[in-house]
Design an enzyme around this catalytic site. Structure first.
Site, PDB file in Angstrom:
ATOM      1  N   THR A 193       0.828  -1.215   0.000  1.00 25.63           N
ATOM      2  CA  THR A 193       0.000   0.000   0.000  1.00 25.63           C
ATOM      3  C   THR A 193       0.863   1.266   0.000  1.00 25.63           C
ATOM      4  O   THR A 193       0.671   2.163  -0.814  1.00 25.63           O
ATOM      5  CB  THR A 193      -0.911  -0.017   1.246  1.00 25.63           C
ATOM      6  N   ILE A 194       1.816   1.348   0.911  1.00 29.11           N
ATOM      7  CA  ILE A 194       2.625   2.561   1.031  1.00 29.11           C
ATOM      8  C   ILE A 194       3.770   2.547   0.007  1.00 29.11           C
ATOM      9  O   ILE A 194       4.020   3.541  -0.670  1.00 29.11           O
ATOM     10  CB  ILE A 194       3.180   2.708   2.472  1.00 29.11           C
ATOM     11  N   GLY A 229       4.426   2.109  11.402  1.00 29.84           N
ATOM     12  CA  GLY A 229       4.234   0.825  12.082  1.00 29.84           C
ATOM     13  C   GLY A 229       5.413   0.443  12.953  1.00 29.84           C
ATOM     14  O   GLY A 229       5.368  -0.543  13.691  1.00 29.84           O
ATOM     15  N   SER A 231       2.512   7.487  11.405  1.00 26.94           N
ATOM     16  CA  SER A 231       1.391   6.753  10.806  1.00 26.94           C
ATOM     17  C   SER A 231       0.383   7.694  10.142  1.00 26.94           C
ATOM     18  O   SER A 231       0.448   8.917  10.298  1.00 26.94           O
ATOM     19  CB  SER A 231       0.671   5.963  11.903  1.00 26.94           C
ATOM     20  N   CYS A 232      -0.566   7.101   9.457  1.00 31.83           N
ATOM     21  CA  CYS A 232      -1.617   7.886   8.791  1.00 31.83           C
ATOM     22  C   CYS A 232      -2.387   8.741   9.799  1.00 31.83           C
ATOM     23  O   CYS A 232      -2.599   9.940   9.594  1.00 31.83           O
ATOM     24  CB  CYS A 232      -2.564   6.946   8.050  1.00 31.83           C
ATOM     25  N   ARG A 243     -10.702   2.931  10.287  1.00 32.15           N
ATOM     26  CA  ARG A 243     -11.104   1.904   9.317  1.00 32.15           C
ATOM     27  C   ARG A 243     -10.521   0.558   9.776  1.00 32.15           C
ATOM     28  O   ARG A 243      -9.427   0.509  10.336  1.00 32.15           O
ATOM     29  CB  ARG A 243     -10.638   2.265   7.894  1.00 32.15           C
ATOM     30  N   HIS A 282      -2.313   6.967  20.044  1.00 35.36           N
ATOM     31  CA  HIS A 282      -2.212   8.066  19.072  1.00 35.36           C
ATOM     32  C   HIS A 282      -1.762   9.392  19.698  1.00 35.36           C
ATOM     33  O   HIS A 282      -0.982  10.130  19.090  1.00 35.36           O
ATOM     34  CB  HIS A 282      -3.559   8.235  18.354  1.00 35.36           C
ATOM     35  N   GLY A 283      -2.292   9.696  20.906  1.00 37.49           N
ATOM     36  CA  GLY A 283      -1.880  10.940  21.572  1.00 37.49           C
ATOM     37  C   GLY A 283      -0.377  10.956  21.824  1.00 37.49           C
ATOM     38  O   GLY A 283       0.331  11.876  21.387  1.00 37.49           O
ATOM     39  N   HIS A 329     -10.171   6.864   7.707  1.00 34.50           N
ATOM     40  CA  HIS A 329     -10.364   7.096   9.142  1.00 34.50           C
ATOM     41  C   HIS A 329     -11.123   8.411   9.312  1.00 34.50           C
ATOM     42  O   HIS A 329     -11.150   9.249   8.408  1.00 34.50           O
ATOM     43  CB  HIS A 329      -9.034   7.291   9.867  1.00 34.50           C
ATOM     44  N   GLN A 380      -6.105   6.783   4.656  1.00 36.86           N
ATOM     45  CA  GLN A 380      -4.944   6.121   5.274  1.00 36.86           C
ATOM     46  C   GLN A 380      -3.933   5.618   4.256  1.00 36.86           C
ATOM     47  O   GLN A 380      -2.734   5.588   4.518  1.00 36.86           O
ATOM     48  CB  GLN A 380      -5.423   4.962   6.163  1.00 36.86           C
TER      49      GLN A 380
HETATM   50  P1  NAD Z   1       1.626  -3.853   3.000  1.00 41.98           P
HETATM   51  O1  NAD Z   1       1.393  -5.148   3.664  1.00 41.98           O
HETATM   52  O2  NAD Z   1       0.610  -3.327   2.058  1.00 41.98           O
HETATM   53  O3  NAD Z   1       3.006  -3.928   2.176  1.00 41.98           O
HETATM   54  C1  NAD Z   1       4.181  -4.422   2.752  1.00 41.98           C
HETATM   55  C2  NAD Z   1       5.189  -4.747   1.645  1.00 41.98           C
HETATM   56  O4  NAD Z   1       6.416  -5.165   2.266  1.00 41.98           O
HETATM   57  C3  NAD Z   1       4.783  -5.872   0.709  1.00 41.98           C
HETATM   58  O5  NAD Z   1       5.194  -5.541  -0.607  1.00 41.98           O
HETATM   59  C4  NAD Z   1       5.591  -7.083   1.207  1.00 41.98           C
HETATM   60  O6  NAD Z   1       5.914  -7.966   0.139  1.00 41.98           O
HETATM   61  C5  NAD Z   1       6.847  -6.433   1.730  1.00 41.98           C
HETATM   62  N1  NAD Z   1       7.504  -7.156   2.823  1.00 41.98           N
HETATM   63  C6  NAD Z   1       7.001  -8.159   3.615  1.00 41.98           C
HETATM   64  N2  NAD Z   1       7.900  -8.504   4.557  1.00 41.98           N
HETATM   65  C7  NAD Z   1       9.001  -7.732   4.345  1.00 41.98           C
HETATM   66  C8  NAD Z   1      10.254  -7.639   4.976  1.00 41.98           C
HETATM   67  N3  NAD Z   1      10.579  -8.412   6.018  1.00 41.98           N
HETATM   68  N4  NAD Z   1      11.128  -6.720   4.506  1.00 41.98           N
HETATM   69  C9  NAD Z   1      10.833  -5.931   3.436  1.00 41.98           C
HETATM   70  N5  NAD Z   1       9.649  -5.971   2.803  1.00 41.98           N
HETATM   71  C10 NAD Z   1       8.754  -6.870   3.239  1.00 41.98           C
HETATM   72  O7  NAD Z   1       1.932  -2.827   4.153  1.00 41.98           O
HETATM   73  P2  NAD Z   1       1.587  -1.263   4.178  1.00 41.98           P
HETATM   74  O8  NAD Z   1       0.152  -1.085   4.501  1.00 41.98           O
HETATM   75  O9  NAD Z   1       2.138  -0.613   2.958  1.00 41.98           O
HETATM   76  O10 NAD Z   1       2.376  -0.799   5.489  1.00 41.98           O
HETATM   77  C11 NAD Z   1       3.764  -0.542   5.449  1.00 41.98           C
HETATM   78  C12 NAD Z   1       4.148   0.362   6.610  1.00 41.98           C
HETATM   79  O11 NAD Z   1       3.460   1.607   6.471  1.00 41.98           O
HETATM   80  C13 NAD Z   1       3.776  -0.167   8.014  1.00 41.98           C
HETATM   81  O12 NAD Z   1       4.737   0.311   8.933  1.00 41.98           O
HETATM   82  C14 NAD Z   1       2.439   0.511   8.271  1.00 41.98           C
HETATM   83  O13 NAD Z   1       2.141   0.625   9.644  1.00 41.98           O
HETATM   84  C15 NAD Z   1       2.688   1.867   7.642  1.00 41.98           C
HETATM   85  N6  NAD Z   1       1.477   2.583   7.229  1.00 41.98           N
HETATM   86  C16 NAD Z   1       0.439   1.920   6.651  1.00 41.98           C
HETATM   87  C17 NAD Z   1      -0.702   2.629   6.280  1.00 41.98           C
HETATM   88  C18 NAD Z   1      -1.884   1.926   5.685  1.00 41.98           C
HETATM   89  O14 NAD Z   1      -3.002   2.393   5.851  1.00 41.98           O
HETATM   90  N7  NAD Z   1      -1.727   0.858   4.962  1.00 41.98           N
HETATM   91  C19 NAD Z   1      -0.767   4.001   6.477  1.00 41.98           C
HETATM   92  C20 NAD Z   1       0.342   4.665   7.023  1.00 41.98           C
HETATM   93  C21 NAD Z   1       1.458   3.942   7.409  1.00 41.98           C
END
Ligand code: NAD
Length: 340
Positions: free
Chosen positions: A11-12, A110, A139-140, A168, A192-193, A218, A299
């Protein structure tokens, strides 16, 4: 030109990758993945070099006859900075690898705050990341809170804030989430705070969170006690003029997160992404020295511009205003109203 690698393409990761590719002062050298799922094929078809994350992961790619460029170690030898977008807590496991390679590193929300020298939000503390080696883009939810509270605190002064976050359950692509219930976070205050205080330390804040069965956005209900008198009109004006915050009106039918996402679709936003905070003008109010504001956070998209600004600050490329201007122009981000 800064050479960037991205660990993870979920996602990110895919959003940061696209933003790096659109930015003319940085180059995406490659991404690393653990498995050859559809997004690995997608990356390759877009001309992105794909690396297996570890030697052990190479077997996954070989089984699928997917040719990779090497492992993340090979990627690290070609870059100045890695943006780690691995699932939460996995970034901490990767940190040693990055340190050994001697590259700068950005982690996501995360990870725990102590993984980095600075917890980052472009508008609130761009200069704190200047020249730093390890930064965490928060985070988001913390990014949304930081944008809004930074504007309120630096322009009016915040004595204290209270926020209820309606979260969400999971992202749209995920297969496990809350289907039919409302789940309070079993901790008061929620994390969060305290996380907001890693970015803006001098705002007193308490937070509560509940998870609801939706995947789109969210929603934050924020209540703020101000240090000086203000009015509803002044608050609306401030929010209207704050970068990366969009105002919408319920009276125009935009009464819920799903109608906001529909608007993003109508505007042709890629993936209906809204990296801006979306605030309902109708909800902004001031009563007995307290301000009330309700806004939504997409998010999946909100941290995309923050990662680009963090790269620039850490590599001393542009000043805060210059970087935010450039990122907003590159990604088409706006503030104020989306339509007249
Ligand atoms: P995701 O599961 O969508 O993507 C994770 C990616 O990392 C995948 O491509 C996976 O193949 C890869 N991966 C798996 N294990 C790995 C490892 N050991 N080393 C390197 N790559 C690996 O996750 P996401 O939602 O993109 O979240 C990534 C980070 O961003 C987290 O810290 C999350 O908390 C943070 N974040 C997520 C959101 C959200 O809403 N999705 C928003 C803000 C921040």
């Amino acid at each position: 030109m800064v050479n960037v690698g991205i660990a993870g393409y979920g996602t990110i990761g895919k959003r940061v990758a696209e933003a790096v590719m659109k930015s003319d002062d940085m180059k995406l050298v490659g991404i690393s993945k653990t498995t050859p799922d559809y997004s690995a094929y997608l990356a390759k078809s877009r001309g992105i070099k794909v690396y297996a994350h570890s030697q052990a992961d190479i077997a996954n790619f070989e089984k699928a006859s997917f040719k990779v460029e090497g492992t993340v170690k090979d990627l690290l030898s070609k870059i100045d900075i890695i943006v780690d977008t691995a699932p939460g807590k996995k970034g901490a496991e990767n940190k040693q690898l990055y340190e050994t390679a001697g590259v700068k590193m950005i982690f996501q929300g995360g990870e725990k705050a102590n993984i980095a020298e600075v917890s980052f939000n472009a508008q609130a503390n761009y200069d704190k990341a200047w020249g730093k080696k390890i930064v965490r883009v928060v985070s988001c939810n913390t990014t949304g809170l930081s944008r809004v509270l930074n504007a309120l605190h630096s322009n009016i002064g915040v004595k204290q804030a209270k926020v209820v976050l309606i979260r969400r359950t999971c992202d749209p692509k995920e297969m496990e989430g809350l289907v039919n219930g409302i789940q309070p976070e079993m901790k008061m205050p929620s994390h969060h705070g305290p996380d907001l205080n890693t970015v803006i330390p001098d705002v007193k804040i308490e937070s509560l969170a509940v998870v609801v069965p939706t995947t789109l956005m969210h929603l934050h209900t924020l209540i703020v006690e101000f240090k000086k008198d203000t009015t509803r009109e002044e608050l609306i004006e401030l929010m209207k003029n704050t970068r990366r915050i969009i105002l919408v009106k319920g009276e125009h039918g935009l009464k819920s997160t799903n109608t906001i996402i529909e608007l993003a679709r109508d505007l042709g936003r890629p993936r209906y992404d809204l990296p801006e905070v979306v605030m309902w003008e109708d909800t902004i109010n001031v009563k007995d020295g307290w301000g009330y504001l309700v806004y939504a956070v997409h998010q999946e998209a909100i941290v995309q511009p923050e990662n680009i600004d963090a790269i620039r600050s850490m590599n001393k490329m542009l000043s805060k205003e210059e970087s935010i201007n450039k990122t907003d122009k590159t990604l088409g981000l706006v503030h104020g109203y989306l339509y007249k």
